[in-house]
Design an enzyme around this catalytic site. Sequence first.
Site, mmCIF file in Angstrom:
data_model
loop_
_atom_site.group_PDB
_atom_site.id
_atom_site.type_symbol
_atom_site.label_atom_id
_atom_site.label_comp_id
_atom_site.label_asym_id
_atom_site.label_seq_id
_atom_site.Cartn_x
_atom_site.Cartn_y
_atom_site.Cartn_z
ATOM 1 N N GLN A 57 9.195 -9.793 -14.035
ATOM 2 C CA GLN A 57 9.189 -11.206 -14.396
ATOM 3 C C GLN A 57 9.692 -11.496 -15.802
ATOM 4 O OE1 GLN A 57 6.190 -13.843 -12.497
ATOM 5 N NE2 GLN A 57 5.362 -13.948 -14.549
ATOM 6 N N GLU A 109 10.842 -20.201 -18.421
ATOM 7 C CA GLU A 109 10.318 -20.032 -19.772
ATOM 8 C C GLU A 109 11.413 -19.933 -20.823
ATOM 9 O OE1 GLU A 109 7.513 -16.840 -19.664
ATOM 10 O OE2 GLU A 109 6.248 -17.849 -18.187
ATOM 11 N N ASP A 155 6.424 -8.016 -18.911
ATOM 12 C CA ASP A 155 5.448 -8.549 -17.957
ATOM 13 C C ASP A 155 6.058 -8.436 -16.569
ATOM 14 O OD1 ASP A 155 3.654 -9.823 -16.358
ATOM 15 O OD2 ASP A 155 3.982 -11.827 -17.186
ATOM 16 N N GLU A 195 2.371 -5.903 -19.640
ATOM 17 C CA GLU A 195 1.372 -6.803 -19.062
ATOM 18 C C GLU A 195 1.421 -6.718 -17.540
ATOM 19 O OE1 GLU A 195 1.121 -11.594 -18.404
ATOM 20 O OE2 GLU A 195 1.943 -10.851 -20.294
ATOM 21 N N LYS A 224 -5.210 -17.205 -21.225
ATOM 22 C CA LYS A 224 -4.621 -18.458 -20.757
ATOM 23 C C LYS A 224 -5.757 -19.452 -20.555
ATOM 24 C CE LYS A 224 -0.707 -16.359 -18.278
ATOM 25 N NZ LYS A 224 -0.193 -15.991 -16.932
ATOM 26 N N ARG A 278 1.812 -21.014 -20.017
ATOM 27 C CA ARG A 278 2.083 -20.829 -18.598
ATOM 28 C C ARG A 278 3.545 -21.198 -18.353
ATOM 29 N NH1 ARG A 278 -2.584 -19.697 -15.498
ATOM 30 N NH2 ARG A 278 -0.976 -18.716 -14.218
ATOM 31 N N SER A 279 4.054 -20.820 -17.184
ATOM 32 C CA SER A 279 5.457 -21.127 -16.896
ATOM 33 C C SER A 279 5.677 -22.627 -16.741
ATOM 34 C CB SER A 279 5.921 -20.387 -15.645
ATOM 35 O OG SER A 279 5.066 -20.656 -14.560
ATOM 36 N N LYS A 288 2.223 -15.409 -26.756
ATOM 37 C CA LYS A 288 3.288 -15.331 -25.755
ATOM 38 C C LYS A 288 3.597 -16.759 -25.330
ATOM 39 C CE LYS A 288 4.117 -13.689 -21.059
ATOM 40 N NZ LYS A 288 3.494 -13.096 -19.867
#
Length: 437
Positions: free
Chosen positions: A162, A204, A251, A297, A349, A378-379, A400
């Site tokens: 990802q 992202e 990740d 991750e 998160k 988050r995305s 991040k």
Amino acid sequence: MPVIHKIHARQILDSRGNPTVEVDVYTESSFGRAAVPSGASTGVHEAVELRDGDKGVYLGKGVLKAVENVNTVIDEALRGMLVTEQEEIDARLLELDGTPNKSKLGANALLGVSMACAKAGAEYSGLSLFRYIGGTMANTLPVPMMNVLNGGAHADNTVDFQEFMIMPIGFSTYSDALRCGAEIFHALKALLHSRGLSTAVGDEGGFAPNLRSNEEAIELVVEAIGKAGYKAGSPASKGGLGDAQVMIALDPASSEFYDTEKKKYVFKKSDKRELSSEEMASYWEGWANTYPIISIEDGMAEDDWAGWKLLTEKIGDRVQLVGDDLFVTNSLRLAEGIEKGVGNSILIKVNQIGTLTETLRAIDLAKRNGYTSVISHRSGETEDSTIAQIAVATNAGQIKTGSMSRSDRMSKYNELLRIEEELGEQAIYPGKQAFRV
């Protein structure tokens, strides 16, 4: 007295054009507003994001039920409470919901209220949010994980993993580290363009080209670091950090390509290979021995505890192993991981758990047990930059929050520049010291 006299929520749109919740909290002398993010690859153990389910409206992703819960049940219950009593507010929110996964009122409803209350409390106190939450010792700017290449669920391409990220660790200030990241981002764009590859970006802000293999993706990132004039570190097996200026973080979001029936990791987007847990752990060990990787991750699936244990035993002494879907910002899941000796870091998160207090408790538990914390977006994001404030408030040391493009990502980086300016000489950029491996 900073008494809550009105809470109002509305439906707005996030960075993917999907509905999300925004909440305003009013006292007689202060105001707070917060918008809630949402994820594309979500862990099964996350708190419930309440959606309307009407396929004829926003494809079923509306959040009017959550908005109504804020404007009725929560507004009525919290009116008259002191906005500065964050723990009491969050405890009341949990009591109102009454479910272990926030499925009654929705984590998106609870989180919006929790964060907006904190902002109203900070304004009443005349403090920046990071100082209000973290006190006088909140002075550490985070090392950013910058997502420059996207694959997996975040992009329509041939890359299984990802996120491929850069971490500028060899700098003494946050602003210099940010400049490094931006220059590598532009070097990578030029490199992709020179090879006739797409420079379209994913959710992202990272590039999402069609590549021959997952290996080609990480090798492109290493090449871009050099093209930008910076020094990448050595592989973890060869001393790692040394005089490195930049390291790589990954990740893979392994739960996304883990087949629970076969109990295999299936590279669905590239070469279709199928790996057992032991083979997957060995795969990451091979990458750590080959590339300048400092952090992985979700290298194993969220419920593959045995696989996580194998991975931790193989490379946990020299690579940061971050649990996202594994821990879902949940202190109970993290405590289980600590007891089993898996991973050495937790991704934080806020919307995975639902309130600010629970988020801070998870970070505290991690610190007390020698785990690092990475504050994360988050995305599906908004212009809300609360996570930048939380990163400094908790001295987490790492954040991040996407790539060097898209305003929903840049809002967090720019907020950190403002915080660095506010802190002045007190500002600390930890660089290599942000890691415990």
